[in-house]
Design a protein around this motif. Structure first.
Motif, mmCIF file in Angstrom:
data_model
loop_
_atom_site.group_PDB
_atom_site.id
_atom_site.type_symbol
_atom_site.label_atom_id
_atom_site.label_comp_id
_atom_site.label_asym_id
_atom_site.label_seq_id
_atom_site.Cartn_x
_atom_site.Cartn_y
_atom_site.Cartn_z
ATOM 1 N N VAL A 181 -5.624 -0.866 -8.455
ATOM 2 C CA VAL A 181 -5.552 -1.490 -7.129
ATOM 3 C C VAL A 181 -4.463 -2.557 -7.099
ATOM 4 O O VAL A 181 -3.689 -2.663 -6.135
ATOM 5 N N PHE A 182 -4.373 -3.348 -8.155
ATOM 6 C CA PHE A 182 -3.341 -4.383 -8.229
ATOM 7 C C PHE A 182 -1.941 -3.758 -8.242
ATOM 8 O O PHE A 182 -1.006 -4.279 -7.610
ATOM 9 N N ALA A 183 -1.780 -2.639 -8.936
ATOM 10 C CA ALA A 183 -0.470 -1.990 -9.026
ATOM 11 C C ALA A 183 -0.026 -1.388 -7.699
ATOM 12 O O ALA A 183 1.171 -1.164 -7.495
ATOM 13 N N LEU A 184 -0.957 -1.131 -6.797
ATOM 14 C CA LEU A 184 -0.590 -0.568 -5.499
ATOM 15 C C LEU A 184 0.256 -1.528 -4.668
ATOM 16 O O LEU A 184 0.886 -1.103 -3.689
ATOM 17 N N VAL A 210 -2.142 2.501 13.718
ATOM 18 C CA VAL A 210 -1.593 1.186 13.361
ATOM 19 C C VAL A 210 -2.647 0.355 12.638
ATOM 20 O O VAL A 210 -2.350 -0.319 11.635
ATOM 21 N N TRP A 211 -3.885 0.378 13.124
ATOM 22 C CA TRP A 211 -4.957 -0.376 12.462
ATOM 23 C C TRP A 211 -5.157 0.100 11.020
ATOM 24 O O TRP A 211 -5.203 -0.719 10.091
ATOM 25 N N LEU A 212 -5.277 1.400 10.848
ATOM 26 C CA LEU A 212 -5.529 1.940 9.514
ATOM 27 C C LEU A 212 -4.345 1.725 8.583
ATOM 28 O O LEU A 212 -4.532 1.448 7.384
ATOM 29 N N THR A 252 -4.566 -0.489 5.227
ATOM 30 C CA THR A 252 -4.289 0.141 3.930
ATOM 31 C C THR A 252 -3.248 -0.632 3.142
ATOM 32 O O THR A 252 -3.407 -0.866 1.939
ATOM 33 N N PHE A 253 -2.191 -1.065 3.806
ATOM 34 C CA PHE A 253 -1.137 -1.809 3.122
ATOM 35 C C PHE A 253 -1.609 -3.191 2.680
ATOM 36 O O PHE A 253 -1.081 -3.748 1.714
ATOM 37 N N ALA A 254 -2.585 -3.758 3.367
ATOM 38 C CA ALA A 254 -3.020 -5.121 3.071
ATOM 39 C C ALA A 254 -4.104 -5.193 2.010
ATOM 40 O O ALA A 254 -4.292 -6.248 1.392
ATOM 41 N N LEU A 255 -4.833 -4.121 1.780
ATOM 42 C CA LEU A 255 -5.998 -4.173 0.895
ATOM 43 C C LEU A 255 -5.678 -4.580 -0.540
ATOM 44 O O LEU A 255 -6.417 -5.388 -1.123
ATOM 45 N N LEU A 310 7.653 -4.642 12.721
ATOM 46 C CA LEU A 310 8.328 -3.709 13.617
ATOM 47 C C LEU A 310 8.306 -2.290 13.070
ATOM 48 O O LEU A 310 8.101 -1.330 13.824
ATOM 49 N N LEU A 311 8.487 -2.142 11.750
ATOM 50 C CA LEU A 311 8.601 -0.809 11.161
ATOM 51 C C LEU A 311 7.328 0.007 11.334
ATOM 52 O O LEU A 311 7.360 1.141 11.821
ATOM 53 N N VAL A 312 6.184 -0.553 10.927
ATOM 54 C CA VAL A 312 4.920 0.178 11.023
ATOM 55 C C VAL A 312 4.559 0.443 12.485
ATOM 56 O O VAL A 312 4.123 1.545 12.844
#
Length: 304
Positions: free
Chosen positions: A137-140, A168-170, A174-177, A237-239
């Motif tokens: 998880v840390f390496a992600l 956008v929510w998902l 996912t990127f923040a977890l 902006l990208l996401v």
């Protein structure tokens, strides 16, 4: 004999660190350090100040002269704000502003809730492969977002989620977890195990321990990551452009700002006003919760 008359002595082993700490504090509070900090602060806020000045200048002045000429020939006009805050029109920011709130709030709450539960499991629940899974998880965190955009977009299209806020929510969640789990895990590991043991003696299970013991202590860490995620999502902006599209139904304010520059990139009078409107909310949120932000980021990095 009275204890007040006894001489106080300080051993060299204790005196050396105290002297070094006092010397370091004097260096940090010296006039030179204060002047340097003030200069950096002014230099850092100068672009924002220039943006604010440009936003209230007429279109002709913005396109022909620099913002610093405002002080020699002050011309004030609020037409730029009237245009970008209009109720309708391509350059209006009203609906996009609302969309940003609709995107930001769930994109901040979802990873906070999931990461809180995951961090508790990694910190206080023993199971096979826990350390290996935590390292994964840390390496992600090092996985570039750009690598995941196409697979996620394909997945959302297959699930028929395009055209809504769910992609956008998902995606933001996912990127923040990974970062959220890492920060909250480090904070939880600094909590004395005796608190949890006392709760177990009283008959509390994992659910009661999490909500009654740990959750009140997690306020600084939760606020720190909440601010970070809020600012990241608000300025993204990208996401948003990839998963929300450019329409006024789901696109956030950053997409509208990109469109304000015009097809030839010459609508700077609108872009300056729109950009200044968009930064008001992040600045207010950060200033209101900045003490939690600093405390939460330092959690797990200091002892004592």
């Amino acid at each position: 004999m009275s204890t007040a008359s006894l001489p106080t002595t300080t051993t060299p082993a204790v005196a050396a660190p105290v002297a070094a700490s006092t010397k370091a504090k004097k260096k940090l509070t010296s006039p030179i350090a204060s002047i340097i900090a003030l200069f950096i602060a002014i230099l850092w806020t100068l672009p924002t100040f220039g943006l604010a000045v440009s936003s209230i200048r007429p279109e002709k002045d913005i396109l022909t002269t620099g913002w610093w000429t405002f002080f020699t020939d002050p011309q004030i006009s609020f037409k730029n704000y009237q245009t970008v805050l209009a109720a309708e029109g391509q350059s209006a920011l009203g609906s996009y502003f609302v969309n940003s709130f609709v995107i930001v709030i769930p994109s901040t709450l979802i990873p906070l809730v999931l990461a809180s539960f995951a961090a508790y499991v990694f910190a206080w629940v023993k199971f096979p492969g826990r350390d290996f899974l935590f390292v994964v998880v840390f390496a992600l965190q090092i996985v570039p977002i750009q690598v995941t955009l196409l697979p996620l977009l394909t997945l959302f299209v297959d699930l028929d989620l395009s055209g809504s806020f769910w992609p956008v929510w998902l995606s933001h969640s996912t990127f923040a977890l990974p970062l959220a789990i890492f920060l909250l895990h480090n904070f939880m590991k600094e909590i004395p195990p005796g608190l949890l043991e006392a709760a177990r003696v009283d008959g509390a299970g994992h659910v009661a321990i999490f909500f009654r013991v740990l959750l009140p202590l997690l306020t600084p860490a939760l606020a720190a990551f909440g601010i970070f995620q809020f600012l990241w999502t608000w300025n993204d902006l990208l996401v948003a452009l990839t998963f929300a599209g450019g329409g006024p139904d789901t696109a956030p304010i950053t997409v509208a700002l990109a469109n304000l520059s015009g097809t030839r990139g010459n609508a700077w009078h609108l872009l300056s006003a729109g950009a200044f409107v968009s930064i008001i909310v992040p600045v207010v949120v950060f200033l209101a919760l900045q003490r939690y932000f600093v405390r939460g980021l330092l959690a797990g990095g200091l002892k004592g």
